[in-house]
Design a protein around this motif. Structure first.
Motif, PDB file in Angstrom:
ATOM      1  N   GLU A   1      17.475  -1.459  11.706  1.00 31.94           N
ATOM      2  CA  GLU A   1      16.775  -2.331  12.605  1.00 31.94           C
ATOM      3  C   GLU A   1      15.382  -2.145  12.753  1.00 31.94           C
ATOM      4  O   GLU A   1      14.626  -3.155  13.061  1.00 31.94           O
ATOM      5  CB  GLU A   1      17.547  -2.075  13.894  1.00 31.94           C
ATOM      6  N   ARG A   2      14.972  -0.982  12.017  1.00 30.61           N
ATOM      7  CA  ARG A   2      13.602  -0.883  12.258  1.00 30.61           C
ATOM      8  C   ARG A   2      12.844   0.012  11.374  1.00 30.61           C
ATOM      9  O   ARG A   2      13.368   1.122  10.881  1.00 30.61           O
ATOM     10  CB  ARG A   2      13.122  -0.432  13.606  1.00 30.61           C
ATOM     11  N   LEU A   3      11.629  -0.023  11.206  1.00 35.96           N
ATOM     12  CA  LEU A   3      10.753   1.175  10.268  1.00 35.96           C
ATOM     13  C   LEU A   3       9.905   1.856  11.316  1.00 35.96           C
ATOM     14  O   LEU A   3       9.222   1.086  12.285  1.00 35.96           O
ATOM     15  CB  LEU A   3       9.913   0.482   9.411  1.00 35.96           C
ATOM     16  N   LEU A   4       9.843   2.933  11.346  1.00 35.45           N
ATOM     17  CA  LEU A   4       9.100   3.992  12.265  1.00 35.45           C
ATOM     18  C   LEU A   4       8.189   4.768  11.356  1.00 35.45           C
ATOM     19  O   LEU A   4       8.656   5.409  10.737  1.00 35.45           O
ATOM     20  CB  LEU A   4      10.023   4.852  13.208  1.00 35.45           C
ATOM     21  N   VAL A   5       6.891   4.568  11.692  1.00 34.20           N
ATOM     22  CA  VAL A   5       5.689   5.436  11.354  1.00 34.20           C
ATOM     23  C   VAL A   5       5.226   6.448  12.466  1.00 34.20           C
ATOM     24  O   VAL A   5       4.754   5.722  13.306  1.00 34.20           O
ATOM     25  CB  VAL A   5       4.593   4.784  10.573  1.00 34.20           C
ATOM     26  N   GLN A   6       5.290   7.471  12.401  1.00 31.45           N
ATOM     27  CA  GLN A   6       4.656   8.519  13.495  1.00 31.45           C
ATOM     28  C   GLN A   6       3.757   9.449  12.827  1.00 31.45           C
ATOM     29  O   GLN A   6       3.913  10.029  12.026  1.00 31.45           O
ATOM     30  CB  GLN A   6       5.951   9.264  14.179  1.00 31.45           C
ATOM     31  N   VAL A   7       2.767   9.452  13.571  1.00 27.70           N
ATOM     32  CA  VAL A   7       1.567  10.410  13.373  1.00 27.70           C
ATOM     33  C   VAL A   7       1.541  11.287  14.564  1.00 27.70           C
ATOM     34  O   VAL A   7       1.249  10.910  15.558  1.00 27.70           O
ATOM     35  CB  VAL A   7       0.240   9.766  12.948  1.00 27.70           C
ATOM     36  N   ASP A   8       1.476  12.582  14.551  1.00 20.82           N
ATOM     37  CA  ASP A   8       1.444  13.399  15.703  1.00 20.82           C
ATOM     38  C   ASP A   8       0.020  13.774  15.965  1.00 20.82           C
ATOM     39  O   ASP A   8      -0.351  15.121  15.895  1.00 20.82           O
ATOM     40  CB  ASP A   8       2.371  14.806  15.214  1.00 20.82           C
ATOM     41  N   ARG A   9      -0.554  12.848  16.441  1.00 18.86           N
ATOM     42  CA  ARG A   9      -1.976  12.813  16.879  1.00 18.86           C
ATOM     43  C   ARG A   9      -2.331  11.428  17.725  1.00 18.86           C
ATOM     44  O   ARG A   9      -1.623  10.599  17.506  1.00 18.86           O
ATOM     45  CB  ARG A   9      -2.996  12.571  15.901  1.00 18.86           C
ATOM     46  N   ASN A  10      -3.064  11.818  18.586  1.00 19.22           N
ATOM     47  CA  ASN A  10      -3.500  10.544  19.596  1.00 19.22           C
ATOM     48  C   ASN A  10      -4.638   9.613  18.784  1.00 19.22           C
ATOM     49  O   ASN A  10      -5.650   9.995  18.692  1.00 19.22           O
ATOM     50  CB  ASN A  10      -4.014  10.972  20.985  1.00 19.22           C
ATOM     51  N   LEU A  11      -4.080   8.746  17.896  1.00 17.21           N
ATOM     52  CA  LEU A  11      -5.111   8.029  17.002  1.00 17.21           C
ATOM     53  C   LEU A  11      -5.564   6.931  17.869  1.00 17.21           C
ATOM     54  O   LEU A  11      -6.582   6.369  17.440  1.00 17.21           O
ATOM     55  CB  LEU A  11      -4.163   7.252  15.935  1.00 17.21           C
ATOM     56  N   GLY A  12      -5.440   6.919  19.216  1.00 19.36           N
ATOM     57  CA  GLY A  12      -6.045   5.849  20.050  1.00 19.36           C
ATOM     58  C   GLY A  12      -7.416   6.255  20.333  1.00 19.36           C
ATOM     59  O   GLY A  12      -8.148   5.485  21.163  1.00 19.36           O
ATOM     60  N   GLN A  13      -7.691   7.511  19.875  1.00 20.75           N
ATOM     61  CA  GLN A  13      -9.160   7.688  20.293  1.00 20.75           C
ATOM     62  C   GLN A  13     -10.097   7.598  18.849  1.00 20.75           C
ATOM     63  O   GLN A  13     -11.254   7.797  19.178  1.00 20.75           O
ATOM     64  CB  GLN A  13      -9.212   9.296  20.378  1.00 20.75           C
ATOM     65  N   SER A  14      -9.587   6.868  18.035  1.00 22.28           N
ATOM     66  CA  SER A  14     -10.228   6.450  16.773  1.00 22.28           C
ATOM     67  C   SER A  14     -10.057   4.920  16.488  1.00 22.28           C
ATOM     68  O   SER A  14      -8.974   4.716  16.219  1.00 22.28           O
ATOM     69  CB  SER A  14     -10.044   7.599  15.604  1.00 22.28           C
ATOM     70  N   VAL A  15     -10.815   4.292  16.210  1.00 21.59           N
ATOM     71  CA  VAL A  15     -10.541   2.859  15.946  1.00 21.59           C
ATOM     72  C   VAL A  15     -10.480   2.763  14.651  1.00 21.59           C
ATOM     73  O   VAL A  15      -9.330   2.148  14.266  1.00 21.59           O
ATOM     74  CB  VAL A  15     -11.805   2.018  16.191  1.00 21.59           C
ATOM     75  N   SER A  16     -10.782   3.319  13.782  1.00 20.18           N
ATOM     76  CA  SER A  16     -10.572   3.594  12.522  1.00 20.18           C
ATOM     77  C   SER A  16      -9.275   4.259  11.908  1.00 20.18           C
ATOM     78  O   SER A  16      -8.627   3.812  11.113  1.00 20.18           O
ATOM     79  CB  SER A  16     -11.689   4.141  11.504  1.00 20.18           C
ATOM     80  N   GLY A  17      -8.867   5.409  12.450  1.00 19.40           N
ATOM     81  CA  GLY A  17      -7.713   6.026  12.507  1.00 19.40           C
ATOM     82  C   GLY A  17      -6.586   5.060  12.954  1.00 19.40           C
ATOM     83  O   GLY A  17      -5.596   5.224  12.167  1.00 19.40           O
ATOM     84  N   LEU A  18      -6.480   4.527  13.929  1.00 14.79           N
ATOM     85  CA  LEU A  18      -5.394   3.774  14.457  1.00 14.79           C
ATOM     86  C   LEU A  18      -5.302   2.459  13.754  1.00 14.79           C
ATOM     87  O   LEU A  18      -4.344   2.223  13.262  1.00 14.79           O
ATOM     88  CB  LEU A  18      -5.622   3.203  15.965  1.00 14.79           C
ATOM     89  N   ASP A  19      -6.287   1.859  13.199  1.00 13.97           N
ATOM     90  CA  ASP A  19      -6.238   0.839  12.300  1.00 13.97           C
ATOM     91  C   ASP A  19      -5.720   1.297  10.829  1.00 13.97           C
ATOM     92  O   ASP A  19      -4.960   0.417  10.435  1.00 13.97           O
ATOM     93  CB  ASP A  19      -7.629   0.303  12.047  1.00 13.97           C
ATOM     94  N   LEU A  20      -6.213   2.415  10.378  1.00 21.16           N
ATOM     95  CA  LEU A  20      -5.482   2.730   9.060  1.00 21.16           C
ATOM     96  C   LEU A  20      -3.910   3.189   9.033  1.00 21.16           C
ATOM     97  O   LEU A  20      -3.117   2.886   8.357  1.00 21.16           O
ATOM     98  CB  LEU A  20      -6.205   3.907   8.775  1.00 21.16           C
ATOM     99  N   ALA A  21      -3.708   3.818  10.346  1.00 23.12           N
ATOM    100  CA  ALA A  21      -2.255   4.105  10.523  1.00 23.12           C
ATOM    101  C   ALA A  21      -1.351   2.710  10.614  1.00 23.12           C
ATOM    102  O   ALA A  21      -0.296   2.497   9.930  1.00 23.12           O
ATOM    103  CB  ALA A  21      -1.971   4.769  11.772  1.00 23.12           C
ATOM    104  N   VAL A  22      -1.940   1.649  11.146  1.00 17.30           N
ATOM    105  CA  VAL A  22      -1.189   0.224  11.414  1.00 17.30           C
ATOM    106  C   VAL A  22      -1.160  -0.352   9.898  1.00 17.30           C
ATOM    107  O   VAL A  22      -0.131  -0.877   9.513  1.00 17.30           O
ATOM    108  CB  VAL A  22      -1.727  -0.453  12.299  1.00 17.30           C
TER     109      VAL A  22
END
Length: 278
Positions: free
Chosen positions: A170-191
């Motif tokens: 049903e789905r693909l899950l990518v999980q990073v054990d950090r709050n990437l919402g504090q970094s525009v570049s970090g969240l963008d890279l994970a997505v």
């Protein structure tokens, strides 16, 4: 005594200033600018349910629906922030796969029908645990340079042992054990890297099925083997003391917080929007 009173007043004023600052940041959107930037980039939907709860962003990508946000805190599981990119396939795939660093504790219950996969690359095999129901598909997927690059970039975003890639029909899950919402570049890279893995995976599966080669999933486990119910969002067992809900349509169990995070049933084709107590 006067010094003590002054100290208490100063501490109280400091607390008021911090709380007011946090509330203003929440109201102004500065605190969650990474999520707002993500929503603008992918023309997605930004959802914020209050000053305390973190926001989520959802958008469509190549026939799948993507939801990005912090994982709900589930009783008995790590409470550190975990950023998740959950991509629900527009059409289900007959593939199960899991990859995580060797430092990460193995799940209590492995994905049904999977077995350990070795790529034959000593460096990669030494650093990662891979399980799949079709080892050949897993090797084809992981031997692509862009897949290796995406995995390496996700590893760099995470603390040691702090990321997971999990696939079910049903789905693909990518999980990073950090709050990437504090970094525009970090969240963008994970997505971005999560979408790279999604596209490669769908391409591999499509090519495989076009060749007329079936990817065989195992049958239903016996009641003795089945064990506790597995939440199809986080792929973790639902403990007897954890809050659980059932999809009102297909009766699939979910952690209550996971249902809230996804906002619907996780089973492809169900499209259930209502849940009931488990």
């Amino acid at each position: 005594m006067d010094v003590l009173v002054v100290g208490i007043i100063v501490l109280a004023l400091y607390a008021v200033v911090r709380i007011a600052g946090a509330m203003w940041a929440g109201l102004s959107g500065a605190r969650y600018r990474a999520y707002r930037a993500l929503a603008r980039q992918y023309r997605g939907r930004y959802e914020h349910r209050g000053l305390v709860d973190p926001p989520t962003v959802s958008f469509g990508h190549n026939g799948s629906s993507v939801r990005v946000g912090l994982a709900p805190v589930v009783a008995g599981q790590p409470s550190s922030p975990r950023t998740r990119v959950v991509t629900r396939f527009g059409a289900g795939i007959p593939f199960r796969f899991e990859l995580f660093p060797v430092q990460r504790p193995s799940p209590k219950q492995v994905p049904r029908g999977t077995r350990l996969v070795r790529l034959g690359d000593p460096v990669f095999d030494r650093h990662y645990v891979v399980r799949a129901n079709d080892p050949e598909i897993a090797r084809e997927f992981l031997n692509r340079e862009s897949a290796r690059s995406a995995i390496e970039n996700l590893r760099k975003l995470a603390p040691p042992g702090g990321f997971l890639v999990s696939v079910n029909p049903e789905r693909l899950l990518v999980q990073v054990d950090r709050n990437l919402g504090q970094s525009v570049s970090g969240l963008d890279l994970a997505v971005r890297e999560g979408l790279v893995l999604h596209d490669l995976l769908r391409s591999n599966i499509s090519e495989r099925m076009a060749e007329g080669i079936a990817i065989v999933d195992v049958g239903t486990s016996s009641p003795v083997e089945a064990g506790p119910a597995i939440c199809k969002v986080c792929n973790e067992a639902i403990g007897p003391d954890e809050a659980k809900v059932l999809c009102a349509s297909c009766k699939t169990p979910h952690h209550r917080d996971c249902w809230t995070f996804v906002g619907a049933c996780s089973i492809y084709g169900c499209q259930g929007k209502q849940c009931e107590p488990g």
